[in-house]
Scaffold this motif. Structure first.
Motif, mmCIF file in Angstrom:
data_model
loop_
_atom_site.group_PDB
_atom_site.id
_atom_site.type_symbol
_atom_site.label_atom_id
_atom_site.label_comp_id
_atom_site.label_asym_id
_atom_site.label_seq_id
_atom_site.Cartn_x
_atom_site.Cartn_y
_atom_site.Cartn_z
ATOM 1 N N LEU A 25 0.814 -1.215 0.000
ATOM 2 C CA LEU A 25 0.000 0.000 0.000
ATOM 3 C C LEU A 25 0.846 1.262 0.000
ATOM 4 N N PHE A 26 2.101 1.191 -0.232
ATOM 5 C CA PHE A 26 3.072 2.271 0.023
ATOM 6 C C PHE A 26 2.281 3.415 0.519
ATOM 7 N N GLN A 38 -1.167 8.510 1.047
ATOM 8 C CA GLN A 38 -0.074 7.694 0.543
ATOM 9 C C GLN A 38 1.104 8.553 0.097
ATOM 10 N N GLY A 39 2.301 8.012 0.285
ATOM 11 C CA GLY A 39 3.477 8.696 -0.229
ATOM 12 C C GLY A 39 3.590 8.589 -1.731
ATOM 13 N N ALA A 40 3.094 7.494 -2.300
ATOM 14 C CA ALA A 40 3.106 7.298 -3.749
ATOM 15 C C ALA A 40 1.827 7.867 -4.361
ATOM 16 N N PRO A 41 1.897 8.352 -5.604
ATOM 17 C CA PRO A 41 0.721 8.997 -6.212
ATOM 18 C C PRO A 41 -0.420 8.048 -6.513
ATOM 19 N N GLY A 42 -0.127 6.771 -6.805
ATOM 20 C CA GLY A 42 -1.182 5.843 -7.188
ATOM 21 C C GLY A 42 -1.621 6.058 -8.626
ATOM 22 N N LYS A 43 -2.522 5.196 -9.094
ATOM 23 C CA LYS A 43 -2.949 5.231 -10.488
ATOM 24 C C LYS A 43 -3.634 6.536 -10.872
ATOM 25 N N ASP A 44 -4.371 7.131 -9.923
ATOM 26 C CA ASP A 44 -5.102 8.358 -10.242
ATOM 27 C C ASP A 44 -4.373 9.613 -9.773
ATOM 28 N N ASN A 45 -3.125 9.433 -9.282
ATOM 29 C CA ASN A 45 -2.288 10.561 -8.870
ATOM 30 C C ASN A 45 -2.894 11.357 -7.713
ATOM 31 N N LYS A 46 -3.662 10.693 -6.848
ATOM 32 C CA LYS A 46 -4.344 11.376 -5.740
ATOM 33 C C LYS A 46 -3.617 11.236 -4.403
ATOM 34 N N HIS A 47 -2.574 10.425 -4.350
ATOM 35 C CA HIS A 47 -1.836 10.221 -3.097
ATOM 36 C C HIS A 47 -2.758 9.794 -1.949
ATOM 37 N N ARG A 48 -3.726 8.973 -2.283
ATOM 38 C CA ARG A 48 -4.589 8.394 -1.253
ATOM 39 C C ARG A 48 -5.064 7.030 -1.724
ATOM 40 N N MET A 49 -5.364 6.161 -0.778
ATOM 41 C CA MET A 49 -5.871 4.833 -1.124
ATOM 42 C C MET A 49 -7.172 4.574 -0.385
ATOM 43 N N ARG A 50 -8.202 4.216 -1.134
ATOM 44 C CA ARG A 50 -9.481 3.844 -0.541
ATOM 45 C C ARG A 50 -9.412 2.375 -0.142
ATOM 46 N N MET A 51 -9.724 2.105 1.107
ATOM 47 C CA MET A 51 -9.710 0.735 1.591
ATOM 48 C C MET A 51 -10.878 -0.047 0.971
ATOM 49 N N PRO A 52 -10.724 -1.343 0.787
ATOM 50 C CA PRO A 52 -11.837 -2.138 0.246
ATOM 51 C C PRO A 52 -13.040 -2.108 1.170
ATOM 52 N N PHE A 53 -14.215 -2.052 0.581
ATOM 53 C CA PHE A 53 -15.431 -1.983 1.385
ATOM 54 C C PHE A 53 -15.585 -3.193 2.308
ATOM 55 N N LYS A 54 -14.994 -4.309 1.937
ATOM 56 C CA LYS A 54 -15.100 -5.491 2.800
ATOM 57 C C LYS A 54 -14.473 -5.233 4.173
ATOM 58 N N GLN A 55 -13.506 -4.303 4.224
ATOM 59 C CA GLN A 55 -12.940 -3.959 5.533
ATOM 60 C C GLN A 55 -13.946 -3.201 6.385
ATOM 61 N N ILE A 56 -14.679 -2.279 5.766
ATOM 62 C CA ILE A 56 -15.716 -1.566 6.514
ATOM 63 C C ILE A 56 -16.779 -2.554 6.988
ATOM 64 N N ASP A 57 -17.113 -3.514 6.137
ATOM 65 C CA ASP A 57 -18.074 -4.548 6.532
ATOM 66 C C ASP A 57 -17.567 -5.330 7.739
ATOM 67 N N HIS A 99 -4.272 14.207 -2.144
ATOM 68 C CA HIS A 99 -4.497 15.217 -3.177
ATOM 69 C C HIS A 99 -5.928 15.172 -3.709
ATOM 70 N N SER A 100 -6.773 14.368 -3.100
ATOM 71 C CA SER A 100 -8.187 14.344 -3.445
ATOM 72 C C SER A 100 -8.882 15.443 -2.646
ATOM 73 N N ASN A 101 -10.184 15.317 -2.433
ATOM 74 C CA ASN A 101 -10.926 16.345 -1.703
ATOM 75 C C ASN A 101 -12.020 15.700 -0.869
ATOM 76 N N VAL A 102 -12.520 16.458 0.080
ATOM 77 C CA VAL A 102 -13.526 15.942 1.013
ATOM 78 C C VAL A 102 -14.780 15.484 0.289
ATOM 79 N N LYS A 103 -15.263 16.291 -0.638
ATOM 80 C CA LYS A 103 -16.528 15.971 -1.310
ATOM 81 C C LYS A 103 -16.476 14.612 -1.998
ATOM 82 N N ASP A 104 -15.387 14.361 -2.747
ATOM 83 C CA ASP A 104 -15.292 13.099 -3.481
ATOM 84 C C ASP A 104 -15.151 11.907 -2.543
ATOM 85 N N GLU A 105 -14.340 12.070 -1.498
ATOM 86 C CA GLU A 105 -14.085 10.927 -0.615
ATOM 87 C C GLU A 105 -15.283 10.610 0.269
#
Length: 341
Positions: free
Chosen positions: A14-15, A145-164, A185-191
């Protein structure tokens, strides 16, 4: 106050509407109850909800510890019926299931963790019997995240199964669940929008962390981020819509804070019957430093309710001693939300 910037370092893979203000003397003297009328987009008839405003006002004054400055209690609309605060004190365990370093939730086995949480709830109940102490699991659903990721947002959304999984863990002890976001680098509204299906559940609430909101392209962890009142209001607007559409009791919104700059224009943060805002003092350190931060950023910049974070490890470094419930209920105002990491 500096806090360890390790929240994005998890596994290697998950860097990593009522318009009436609370606290009006005439309402107390005349013994009036306020009625909140909510007109939703999908329901033609208004939904009438009432609270005992005399009891509410007394509880808010008690939380303020008889503050004489006029800051506390904060003037705000009365909440919808069924509000958690000020009737309860929320005792939360915080963390992420991918990491043993991000908090007690995820650090130790489930059964051991739940038993320990219930022990903390009991301590708080003993320290202040006038307010019911209730458990919560506060899960970091979006990690910076320290790495940008595929969408260059520097954040990772955890799988919903974890919330479950967290929801299933909460059920046996009747705990609340908080989903927490570090936007990078995302925003509150989207997340927050991405989590609507969970926030539409009656027992699920929201936490947002400005520390990892980097608006100028910095890498999360390289500096402390910022939320403006507009960012926080984006979360509030989404929660209001969820409450109205699903005919829910008010949502609790926890905003983490441990520096002056983490929250901008606090006076412009909306106060609405559908959302109860907790400004959570989130830093670690010795008692003097932590209290100074609470006074400087939480007490002196009142929003609505307050919280206080306790670190099992970082609050006892360098021969420091962690605050006890008995000590914290003497604070002005008394914190309504306690988070253990």
């Amino acid at each position: 106050m500096k806090k360890p910037l390790f929240a994005f370092l998890i596994l290697p893979i998950l860097f990593l509407v009522s318009s009436c203000n609370r606290g009006k003397a005439a309402d107390i003297e005349n013994g009036k109850d306020k009625t909140t009328t909510v007109q939703t987009d999908s329901v033609k008839e208004p939904i009438i909800q009432t609270i005992d405003t005399i009891d509410f006002n007394k509880r808010m004054v008690a939380l303020s510890n008889n503050d004489t400055t006029g800051r506390w209690p904060v003037k705000a609309p009365y909440p919808l019926a069924g509000a958690l605060l000020p009737y309860n004190r929320i005792i939360a365990y915080y963390g992420n299931l991918y990491s043993t370093r991000m908090g007690i939730l995820g650090e130790i086995p489930r059964a051991q963790m739940l038993k320990k949480l219930q022990g903390e709830v009991a301590k708080w109940q003993a320290a202040d019997p006038s307010v019911k102490a209730i458990p919560a699991l506060h899960y970091i659903a979006v990690t910076a995240q320290g790495a940008p990721g595929k969408d260059n947002k520097h954040r990772m959304r955890m799988p919903f199964k974890q919330i479950d999984t967290i929801l299933s863990w909460a059920k046996p002890i009747n705990a609340l669940v908080f989903v927490d976001i570090q936007v990078g680098h995302s925003n509150v509204k989207d997340e927050v929008t991405n989590l609507v299906q969970y926030l539409s559940m009656p027992n699920v609430h929201l936490g947002i962390d400005p520390e990892f909101s980097l608006k100028n392209g910095e890498i999360p962890g390289s500096k402390i981020g910022t939320f403006t009142a507009d960012d926080i209001n984006d979360a509030i607007d989404i929660l209001v819509d969820i409450v109205r559409k699903n005919k829910l009791t008010p949502k609790v919104l926890v905003v983490h804070r441990f520096t002056q700059g983490m929250v901008k224009n606090y006076k412009n943060i909306k106060k609405v019957p559908e959302v109860q805002i907790v400004m959570d003092m989130d830093g670690f350190g010795d008692k003097v430093l932590k209290k100074d931060s609470y006074v400087s950023y939480i007490y002196r910049e009142p929003v609505q309710f307050t919280g206080f974070k306790l670190f099992y490890k970082n609050d006892i470094r360098k021969n420091w001693v962690m605050y006890t419930p008995e000590e914290l209920v003497k604070f002005t105002p008394k914190p309504s939300y306690i988070q253990y990491q």
